[in-house]
Write a protein that holds these residues in place. Structure first.
Motif, short mmCIF file in Angstrom:
data_model
loop_
_atom_site.label_atom_id
_atom_site.label_comp_id
_atom_site.label_asym_id
_atom_site.label_seq_id
_atom_site.Cartn_x
_atom_site.Cartn_y
_atom_site.Cartn_z
N GLY A 148 -30.75 29.00 21.58
CA GLY A 148 -31.70 29.75 20.77
C GLY A 148 -32.41 28.86 19.76
N MET A 149 -31.75 27.77 19.36
CA MET A 149 -32.38 26.86 18.39
C MET A 149 -33.23 25.81 19.09
SD MET A 149 -29.44 26.21 15.55
CE MET A 149 -27.95 26.63 16.37
N GLY A 150 -33.36 25.93 20.40
CA GLY A 150 -34.22 25.02 21.12
C GLY A 150 -33.54 23.75 21.59
N GLN A 168 -28.67 17.87 24.87
CA GLN A 168 -28.24 18.08 23.47
C GLN A 168 -27.07 19.04 23.39
OE1 GLN A 168 -32.09 19.24 21.90
NE2 GLN A 168 -32.20 17.39 20.65
N ARG A 196 -32.28 39.86 22.51
CA ARG A 196 -32.06 38.60 23.22
C ARG A 196 -33.21 38.25 24.14
NH1 ARG A 196 -26.93 36.79 23.89
NH2 ARG A 196 -27.23 36.67 26.13
N ASN A 248 -36.23 35.95 22.21
CA ASN A 248 -36.27 34.48 22.30
C ASN A 248 -35.86 33.99 23.69
OD1 ASN A 248 -33.55 34.93 22.16
ND2 ASN A 248 -33.18 33.60 20.41
N LEU A 273 -33.25 34.34 25.41
CA LEU A 273 -31.87 34.04 25.77
C LEU A 273 -31.54 34.85 27.02
CD1 LEU A 273 -29.73 33.93 22.50
CD2 LEU A 273 -30.28 32.07 24.06
N ARG A 289 -39.69 25.10 30.42
CA ARG A 289 -38.50 24.84 29.63
C ARG A 289 -38.75 24.11 28.31
NH1 ARG A 289 -33.17 24.73 32.36
NH2 ARG A 289 -32.23 23.09 31.11
N GLN A 320 -38.37 25.52 24.49
CA GLN A 320 -37.48 24.92 23.49
C GLN A 320 -38.24 24.67 22.20
OE1 GLN A 320 -35.93 21.54 25.63
NE2 GLN A 320 -34.51 22.82 26.79
N ARG A 348 -38.82 28.05 20.48
CA ARG A 348 -37.57 28.65 19.98
C ARG A 348 -37.21 28.12 18.60
NH1 ARG A 348 -33.64 28.56 25.26
NH2 ARG A 348 -33.98 30.70 25.94
N ARG A 349 -37.69 26.93 18.28
CA ARG A 349 -37.38 26.37 16.96
C ARG A 349 -38.05 27.18 15.85
NH1 ARG A 349 -37.72 20.69 19.64
NH2 ARG A 349 -35.57 20.67 20.37
N ILE A 386 -38.06 30.39 15.91
CA ILE A 386 -37.39 31.69 15.91
C ILE A 386 -35.92 31.46 15.56
CG2 ILE A 386 -36.87 33.76 17.23
CD1 ILE A 386 -39.14 32.93 19.16
N LEU A 423 -31.39 18.25 15.94
CA LEU A 423 -31.96 18.45 17.28
C LEU A 423 -33.36 17.88 17.35
CD1 LEU A 423 -31.01 22.10 18.32
CD2 LEU A 423 -29.94 19.97 19.05
N THR A 424 -34.11 18.03 16.25
CA THR A 424 -35.49 17.57 16.27
C THR A 424 -35.61 16.15 15.74
OG1 THR A 424 -35.77 18.60 14.11
CG2 THR A 424 -36.50 19.86 15.99
N ARG A 468 -28.36 28.17 8.64
CA ARG A 468 -28.64 27.40 9.86
C ARG A 468 -29.91 27.92 10.52
NH1 ARG A 468 -24.51 27.52 14.91
NH2 ARG A 468 -25.15 29.71 14.90
#
Lengths: 222, 338
Positions: free
Chosen positions: A130-132, A137, B49, B52, B54, B74, B78, B81-82, B84, B109-110, B153
């Motif tokens: 959900g966080m991409g 990763q 769900r 986003n 999922l 994909r 991704q 989704r960042r 959201i 992640l980024t 988070r």
């Protein structure tokens, strides 16, 4: 049954055999992890894929892993003699045993890794998606850290299994404590050598298990 | 901000197929707190769900901030989704990472730089009031604290939308309220659009601007919370509200205790500032009617005051009629019960 006499033992040879066993364990353990860990991750990922093609590939791979796990190690070793020769140039001694040990133990470790990864909470993986997060990763930042205690447990079990495999390899010309136990203890009826060799292997297993348990405890956060 | 068009989700295939959502439409405005309420199995979890992705819709389109998510590949998904954020009923924190590292997760992640991450995480820790717990692991925290980590988070990547999947359902009432206050606070502060699903009317009543009632895989009622809450149209909606505000048995007993030609039970609904006025007693004094309060609630819907009183008027029929007409003229909503 005569009385045991440990005084005449060749301790120098005992030490060399112990070191040889440790060397076999270290190399085979290292390569087993290098091969088994990614294989376990791949099994885990492909086993949950939505793509039919990947599911078929998974079934094939899973079948191969099962075959390798069900063949008795001693037979696998003999069958792998040509393979060992082609890789390390010999099929006997410390070096000649390592390829067979790795081929024998990797599928075992891979299954344990797959199982450990399945224990990771699905919700956490979804949160990361959900966080991409990308698949790689998720593997490196979620699956492996979250499964760490399980992975250390898997590695410990695999190393202990490798100890017994190295001993078995003594039957077909491998080196180390197993070789010593077979050659002196079994073929020449020197019970003392047999007892000490086995005792040393028990000690080795104990140490490995203790170290493994310690790591598992250290990384358990639940 | 969020447009859901013709959303259908079917699980399984053939005989085993189960439809969770069928042709659902929903439109959520920027900056509002939108609540979706429904019983378990109504499809609300599937709905959130799907926003986003999922859960991938079987049919339909999901638009968030002008981007059709259902059309993306994909990598693009991704990326989107960042923007959201999402929080969960069971928090879904990394158990192997500290509070700090959990909040830093989306930033890493980024590939944000270490000083940037540190700055951001410390800000968020302060926002959710967990500065002292930075080095703890989730297992050492209470449920409310875990959800605060979840919120921090979710906010780390500066999202435009926050999805809350039963975010308070695993928490006790006091903790629920503190998390709701936190959500309201971040909604106001960052003008963040919040979508939440719940089975508790209390949650909707506390912080939502608009609400949709989901039942059997579709929306049965939708509108401003004040509208839906005070004048529910659908049976399911009434159920939710009744369980929150009324006590059916005692109320019936109170109405039946005294019935006759010269009495009438009514439900009077107040909304806004009128809730605090003495309209009822003023009108009653003028018309010479007596009244007994059988049951009542005075509360707020988010920050709008409202009241709902079940009252029995006693007096000549004509005087009661005039009283009702006068109350209506004063802007109150009067419904005759018996």
């Amino acid at each position: 049954m005569g009385s045991l006499n440990f005084a005449d033992l060749n301790w120098q040879e005992m030490l060399e055999a112990t070191l040889a066993t440790i060397k076999m364990l270290a190399y085979s353990g290292l390569f087993t992890i290098i091969l088994g860990l990614p294989l376990g991750i791949v099994l885990y990922l492909w086993g949950r894929s939505n793509s039919i093609v990947i599911r078929v590939i998974y079934s094939v791979l899973s079948f191969v892993v099962n075959i390798l796990r069900s063949v008795p190690f001693i037979i696998l070793m003999v069958a792998l003699i040509p393979f060992s020769k082609s890789i390390v140039g010999t099929s006997i001694g410390v070096l000649g045993t390592i390829p067979a040990l790795v081929i024998g133990a990797s599928p075992f470790l891979a299954r344990l890794v797959e199982t450990a990864l399945r224990e990771v909470d699905r919700g956490v993986i979804e949160a990361a998606q959900g966080m991409g997060a990308s698949t790689s990763q998720i593997v490196t930042r979620v699956l492996l850290p979250e499964a760490r205690p399980g992975l250390f447990a898997a590695a410990t079990i695999t190393l202990v299994t490798l100890v017994s495999y190295t001993a078995m390899s003594g039957m077909v010309g491998g080196g180390g404590l197993g070789d010593l136990a077979i050659r002196y203890g079994y073929y020449r009826y020197q019970k003392e050598v047999m007892i000490i060799s086995v005792a040393l292997m028990v000690l080795l297993v104990q140490l490995l298990q203790m170290a493994g348990d310690r790591l598992v405890r250290h990384f358990t956060r639940k | 901000m969020i447009e859901i068009r013709g959303l259908t989700k079917v699980y399984g295939k053939g005989d085993k197929a189960a439809t969770a959502l069928s042709g659902l439409n929903l439109s959520i405005k920027k900056g509002e707190i939108f609540g979706v309420i429904g019983h378990s199995g109504a499809g609300k979890s599937t709905l959130i769900r799907c926003i986003n992705l999922l859960e991938r819709p079987t049919e339909g389109e999901i638009w968030v901030d002008g981007v059709e998510l259902t059309k993306l590949n994909r990598g693009q998904l991704q990326e989107q989704r960042r923007k959201i954020g999402m929080i969960f009923q069971h928090f879904n924190l990394l158990s192997s990472a500290t509070v700090y590292d959990n909040i830093a997760f989306p930033l890493r992640l980024t590939g944000s730089t270490r000083p940037d991450i540190d700055l951001k995480v410390k800000d968020l820790l302060a926002l959710v009031g967990l500065e002292e717990h930075s080095d703890k692991y989730p297992a050492q925290l209470s449920g409310g604290q875990k959800q605060r980590v979840g919120v921090a988070r979710a906010l780390a990547s500066d999202p435009d939308v926050l999805l809350c999947d039963e975010a308070t359902s695993a928490l006790d009432p006091q903790t629920t309220d503190s998390i709701l206050r936190l959500l309201l606070d971040i909604n106001k502060r960052f003008h963040l659009t919040i979508v939440l699903i719940t089975h508790e009317m209390h949650v909707i009543q506390s912080i939502c601007d608009r609400v949709a009632v989901i039942h059997g895989g579709g929306i049965v009622e939708e509108g401003e919370v004040t509208e839906v809450f005070l004048k529910p149209q659908h049976e399911i909606t009434r159920d939710f509200i009744r369980s929150e505000t009324q006590n059916e048995g005692p109320l019936r007993a109170a109405i039946e205790a005294k019935q006759g030609e010269y009495s009438k039970a009514v439900k009077i609904t107040f909304l806004g500032q009128k809730t605090y006025d003495s309209t009822l007693s003023q009108v009653a004094r003028e018309t010479g009617v007596n009244f007994a309060i059988l049951q009542g609630t005075i509360s707020t819907l988010k920050d709008v005051p409202y009241g709902q009183l079940i009252v029995r008027f006693e007096g000549p029929a004509a005087a009661i009629e005039i009283t009702i007409a006068e109350l209506t003229a004063q802007g109150l909503d009067v419904e005759v019960i018996s």
